[in-house]
Design a protein around this motif. Structure first.
Motif, short mmCIF file in Angstrom:
data_model
loop_
_atom_site.label_atom_id
_atom_site.label_comp_id
_atom_site.label_asym_id
_atom_site.label_seq_id
_atom_site.Cartn_x
_atom_site.Cartn_y
_atom_site.Cartn_z
N MET A 159 3.95 7.67 6.13
CA MET A 159 3.34 6.35 5.89
C MET A 159 4.38 5.25 6.09
O MET A 159 4.09 4.18 6.63
CB MET A 159 2.77 6.27 4.47
CG MET A 159 1.42 6.92 4.33
SD MET A 159 0.78 6.74 2.65
CE MET A 159 0.14 5.08 2.65
N VAL A 188 -1.54 11.73 9.15
CA VAL A 188 -1.59 12.05 7.70
C VAL A 188 -3.03 12.19 7.23
O VAL A 188 -3.36 13.13 6.50
CB VAL A 188 -0.87 10.96 6.86
CG1 VAL A 188 -0.89 11.34 5.39
CG2 VAL A 188 0.54 10.78 7.31
N SER A 208 -5.89 4.39 0.86
CA SER A 208 -4.68 3.57 1.03
C SER A 208 -4.17 3.66 2.46
O SER A 208 -3.73 2.66 3.03
CB SER A 208 -3.57 4.04 0.09
OG SER A 208 -4.00 4.00 -1.22
N ILE A 209 -4.22 4.86 3.02
CA ILE A 209 -3.74 5.02 4.39
C ILE A 209 -4.65 4.25 5.35
O ILE A 209 -4.18 3.58 6.27
CB ILE A 209 -3.68 6.51 4.77
CG1 ILE A 209 -2.61 7.20 3.92
CG2 ILE A 209 -3.32 6.68 6.24
CD1 ILE A 209 -2.62 8.70 4.02
N VAL A 229 1.13 3.64 -3.38
CA VAL A 229 0.70 5.05 -3.36
C VAL A 229 1.88 5.95 -3.72
O VAL A 229 1.74 6.89 -4.53
CB VAL A 229 0.15 5.42 -1.97
CG1 VAL A 229 -0.01 6.91 -1.83
CG2 VAL A 229 -1.19 4.77 -1.76
N MET A 239 0.84 -1.21 0.00
CA MET A 239 0.00 0.00 0.00
C MET A 239 0.87 1.25 0.00
O MET A 239 0.65 2.17 -0.79
CB MET A 239 -0.92 0.03 1.23
CG MET A 239 -1.98 -1.04 1.31
SD MET A 239 -2.94 -1.27 -0.18
CE MET A 239 -3.76 0.29 -0.32
N PHE A 282 2.61 5.76 -7.45
CA PHE A 282 1.57 6.45 -8.21
C PHE A 282 1.74 7.97 -8.12
O PHE A 282 1.72 8.67 -9.14
CB PHE A 282 0.20 6.02 -7.65
CG PHE A 282 -0.97 6.68 -8.31
CD1 PHE A 282 -1.19 6.51 -9.67
CD2 PHE A 282 -1.86 7.44 -7.59
CE1 PHE A 282 -2.27 7.11 -10.29
CE2 PHE A 282 -2.94 8.05 -8.20
CZ PHE A 282 -3.15 7.88 -9.55
N ILE A 334 -7.21 12.16 -6.54
CA ILE A 334 -6.19 11.21 -6.05
C ILE A 334 -6.12 11.26 -4.53
O ILE A 334 -6.09 10.23 -3.86
CB ILE A 334 -4.81 11.52 -6.67
CG1 ILE A 334 -4.82 11.20 -8.17
CG2 ILE A 334 -3.70 10.74 -5.98
CD1 ILE A 334 -3.58 11.65 -8.91
N PHE A 335 -6.13 12.48 -3.99
CA PHE A 335 -6.09 12.62 -2.51
C PHE A 335 -7.26 11.88 -1.88
O PHE A 335 -7.12 11.17 -0.92
CB PHE A 335 -6.18 14.10 -2.11
CG PHE A 335 -4.88 14.85 -2.22
CD1 PHE A 335 -3.77 14.26 -2.79
CD2 PHE A 335 -4.77 16.14 -1.76
CE1 PHE A 335 -2.57 14.94 -2.89
CE2 PHE A 335 -3.59 16.85 -1.86
CZ PHE A 335 -2.49 16.25 -2.44
N VAL A 338 -7.55 7.80 -3.62
CA VAL A 338 -6.39 6.88 -3.66
C VAL A 338 -5.60 6.99 -2.35
O VAL A 338 -5.41 6.00 -1.63
CB VAL A 338 -5.46 7.19 -4.87
CG1 VAL A 338 -4.24 6.26 -4.85
CG2 VAL A 338 -6.22 7.02 -6.18
N LEU A 339 -5.16 8.22 -2.05
CA LEU A 339 -4.28 8.40 -0.90
C LEU A 339 -4.98 8.06 0.42
O LEU A 339 -4.50 7.22 1.20
CB LEU A 339 -3.76 9.84 -0.90
CG LEU A 339 -2.58 10.15 -0.01
CD1 LEU A 339 -1.44 9.20 -0.28
CD2 LEU A 339 -2.10 11.59 -0.23
#
Lengths: 456, 414
Positions: A332, B31, B291-292, A62, A58, A65, B283-284, B287-288
């Protein structure tokens, strides 16, 4: 410090990462611990191994990407400049959008001896750069209802094409001297002839209604012969530019004297000059901006940049994004490190007796350390490679964004570029996470005395 | 209560694992708090209000919008020309002046981006400045009065002042970049409250306009931008109906022919401006942030899986002692939820105070926003994120405890 980090050099991280893998394998070989011992342990604890690897996948996916996105913008801005070309803007202007050039100043500058000539004509492109707030006719649900459309008004498209080094796709033709052609619809003003960059042809092509799309020659984008409506005028696409992934990919070119008045921009904004060599371009830039006090242009005060310098300045947005992405990646990664530490500490506590046996067999502390580090790095490599593969799946995907140098900005269409540099960053971060996540647990493993370990 | 004590004791038993897992949760929640705050702020800025509408009038087609200043008064009246026509409750003109204080070294440390407007409108029309708490409001009011008394006075944001290496009371010349050959001599009379306007400046519009008049008197011809100085006009109306009527008055007015103008709600204007960043924001958001969240759930799941595997014997003993499979399940889930919830709450509440009070916002320049406050919602986001991801991450390993058979475990021991 980050401004010195250039994604163009990031490919070096790929051999560096491969070097780190080879070095780890060499250390494992030197430690004389059978590889199969570590691999079996990973296999036996497959659930934990997989869960830890998924966290790596992950994080790295990210990162790859996001880096591909930034790299795409970098490639776009860096490939947009021709080293022999000099962009002239009005004094103080760093962006075309706020520049205003006087015609007499442009004529005088075009006659400078540094400017290359062809058939006794100076190779200079006089341009009016206009950004239009265009309503989108058939916006998809959830998509923007307007876009920033970049229009470049030119005096002579043939000369401009030579200066910028572009040609048209087969079947296209430059717009005529009048810049307009007859409108087949009765009682309508003539159609404005336009040339489209490949990217904006795709974007505008996506606006078409299903009915128009059903009869379209090319369903993926607009092509030569298509028409679109802007303001109250019909635009006729007379050609598609082969711009090869530059910022011009996102532009619409038309006759300046026609398109300028439609949008209330009658002045010139930009003069692009072709010189004989990159050195001559740098010389001309210094001469026009007065960097060389003994040899400077006195007749008018202008701002000038070699094209690579100008487009490099548009990469300011990239730097902000890069800083943001690196920050997010590091945080992350820290989370990922905590995950791998958990896994490795658990692995060590489960294998206390193994450690005791190994120590009794004569294996030293450093050999045990290498053994556990190898395991954490294998998890990192596995998860990291999957993450890179996931990120690579986005390679070539078309995106829109903005490039800016502060006061000015350009909306651009570009493609995500996941290249060796981006993969190198992903792999390097993954291995670093594996190394730092494994180091502390591995160190704790070597602190146990053999009998202590055997007692559990 | 005994159950909670048991959970706490279990967490304390492997303190290292609890610390590692909660640290992982805290950094990832940190984050996600930043990302959601940026997205939340932009969502609010692009969401239409139901009352107290702000409308933005700009040139219909071109960006940057450049209208003649003669449009200002008519727009402030809402182009009202018939009985029954409506007028805005308040309005504000915007003229942009971009310049440098050092012509030889044009760059970030010499750059000035200023709004030229009526100083008093800063207090009544400007986003966030129109709703300041008493202390900062009094300070800004003082600066506004100073600008009204001295039209060469400027208000500059704190970060910009720092970059320019100037302080309140200093005088300087701003050499025009968009207004070629137009230089403004100004005196710094105050600063904006920390936050959104840290990098902006405000110049008295009368000073810019009179400087343009002086330019004409001195050179004998008008400045090339003299007829294009009005960039935006903001109008305030009470509700949607008034906005629609005002929009119709303005767009149908023959006065605004060359160039034509358009009016849109502030949210729509911001939304259009952000259109170029749409993919990045997507994307923020999609996706981001997910993913977090997945990484977070995986980190927790991993820790709980390890814990469950190590304690199979103990769970078998619990069952022997009479704990039902569901109680064992909740014992394991309780550990995850407690750890995730508390770590998440500490992280997001800490982020809220650290970023808002310490840093003055998240420094992420995008479009015309230079920094973003951490949303008030962050005070509960962390706990919620921690609880939800802990639940999702621990449900499978915790469920597996139900199937632990006493016989299997003890037969292996035997």
């Amino acid at each position: 410090m980050l401004q010195y980090f250039d994604l163009a050099n990031a490919w070096m991280l790929l051999p560096a990462s491969l070097g780190a893998i080879v070095l780890t394998l060499l250390l494992v070989w030197a430690a004389k611990i059978p590889l199969i011992y570590n691999l079996r342990n990973l296999q036996i604890r497959y659930r934990t191994t997989l869960l830890t690897a998924v966290a790596f996948t992950m994080v790295i996916g990210v990162l790859t990407f996001m880096m591909g996105f930034i790299n795409g913008l970098r490639v776009l801005t860096q490939s947009s400049g021709i080293p022999e070309n000099v962009i002239v803007l009005s004094q103080g202007s760093t962006d075309e959008g706020i520049s205003t050039l006087a015609y007499e100043d442009m004529s005088d500058i075009a006659q400078l001896p540094q400017v290359k000539r062809e058939e006794d004509e100076p190779l200079c492109s006089r341009e009016a750069y206009i950004v239009i707030n265009q309503p989108i006719e058939n916006p998809l649900p959830g998509r923007a209802k307007r876009r920033l459309l970049q229009v470049r008004g030119l005096d002579d498209p043939r000369i401009s094409a030579i200066v910028h080094g572009f040609s048209l796709e087969d079947g296209g033709e430059w717009f005529s001297a009048a810049g307009v052609r007859a409108n087949p619809a009765p009682d309508q003003p003539p159609m404005v002839e336009v040339i489209l960059g490949e990217g904006i042809a795709r974007e505008l092509g996506a606006d078409r209604s299903p009915e128009i799309l059903a009869n379209a020659k090319d369903k993926t984008r607009l092509t030569t012969g298509d028409t679109i409506t802007l303001e109250t005028r019909t635009l006729y696409v007379s050609g598609i530019l082969k711009t090869g992934g530059t910022t011009f990919d996102s532009e619409l070119w038309a006759k300046r004297s026609v398109i300028g008045p439609i949008f209330g921009k009658n002045n010139y904004t930009t003069l692009v000059l072709k010189t004989k060599s990159p050195e001559a371009a740098e010389e001309l830039e210094s001469f026009l901006t007065g960097k060389d006090v003994d040899n400077k242009y006195e007749k008018a005060r202008v701002n000038a940049f070699t094209e690579p310098n100008y487009f490099k300045s548009l990469g300011q947005t990239n730097l902000q994004l890069l800083i943001g992405t690196i920050f997010v990646a590091i945080v992350m990664a820290f989370g990922g490190i905590m995950g791998v530490m958990n896994t490795m500490f658990a692995a060590i506590s489960q294998r206390m007796k193994d450690i005791g046996v190994l120590r009794l067999l004569g294996y030293g502390g450093w050999q045990i350390l290498i053994s556990f580090l190898f395991e954490s790095m294998m998890i990192a490599l596995f998860g990291g490679l999957l993450g890179c593969a996931l990120g690579y799946a986005s390679n070539g995907y078309s995106m829109t964004s903005v490039v800016s140098n502060g006061p000015g900005a350009k909306a651009v269409v570009f493609r995500i570029v996941v290249d060796a540099g981006v993969i190198g960053i992903g792999l390097a971060l993954s291995l670093a996470m594996g190394f730092f996540g494994g180091l502390l647990p591995a160190q704790s493993a070597i602190r146990y005395k053999p009998l202590e370990s055997l007692r559990g | 209560m005994r159950f909670l004590k048991l959970i706490l004791r279990n967490l304390r038993r492997n303190i290292l694992r609890s610390i590692l897992t909660s640290t992982g949760v805290m950094v990832l929640v940190f984050v996600i708090t930043l990302i959601w705050s940026i997205l939340g702020f932009l969502d609010r800025a692009t969401t239409e209000k139901s009352a107290n509408f702000k409308g933005i009038v700009t040139e219909k087609w071109s960006i940057p919008s450049q209208m003649p200043f003669s449009y200002a008064q008519t727009l402030a009246d809402g182009a009202a020309r018939e009985p029954g026509d409506v007028s805005p409750e308040d309005s504000m003109t915007w003229q942009f002046f971009i310049g440098t204080i050092d012509k030889a070294n044009i760059g970030f440390n010499s750059f000035v981006f200023a709004f030229c407007m009526e100083p008093r409108k800063l207090l009544t029309m400007m986003d966030e400045l129109d709703s300041l708490p008493d202390g900062p409001k009094a300070e800004l009011e003082k600066a506004v009065v100073a600008m009204e008394n001295n039209r060469q006075g400027v208000i500059i944001g704190r970060k910009r002042l720092e970059a320019l290496n100037k302080r309140v009371g200093d005088k300087m010349t701003i050499f025009g970049q968009n207004y070629r050959n137009l230089d403004l001599e100004v005196e710094i009379v105050g600063t904006f409250p920390p936050g959104r306007y840290d990098n902006n400046s405000c110049i008295h519009r009368d000073y810019l306009n009179s400087s343009l008049d002086s330019f004409k008197a001195k050179t004998g011809k008008a400045h090339p931008l003299a007829e294009k100085t009005l960039n935006l006009v903001w109008v305030r109306v009470p509700d949607r109906d008034t906005f629609d009527q005002l929009g119709s008055q303005i767009t149908s007015s023959p006065f605004f022919a060359t160039p034509a103008v358009k009016i849109e709600t502030a949210s729509s204007g911001v939304s259009n401006f952000l259109a170029g960043y749409k993919d990045l924001l997507t994307i923020f958001r999609w996706v981001l942030a997910p993913s977090i969240l997945i990484t977070l759930a995986v980190v927790i799941s991993n820790a709980i899986s390890i814990s469950v595997r190590e304690r199979r014997k103990e769970m078998a003993v619990l069952k022997v002692l009479g704990f039902s499979p569901n109680q064992v399940l909740w014992l394991v889930m309780g550990e995850a939820l407690l750890l995730g919830g508390i770590a998440g709450a500490i992280s997001s509440i800490g982020t809220y105070y650290l970023v808002n009070k310490g840093l003055g916002g998240i420094p992420f320049p995008i479009a015309f926003f230079s920094s973003f406050p951490v949303e008030d919602g962050a005070l509960w986001w962390g706990a919620a994120i921690g609880l939800i991801t802990s639940f999702l991450g621990s449900i499978v390993p915790a469920w597996s405890t139900r199937s632990i058979k006493i016989v299997d475990v003890f037969s292996k021991v035997a």
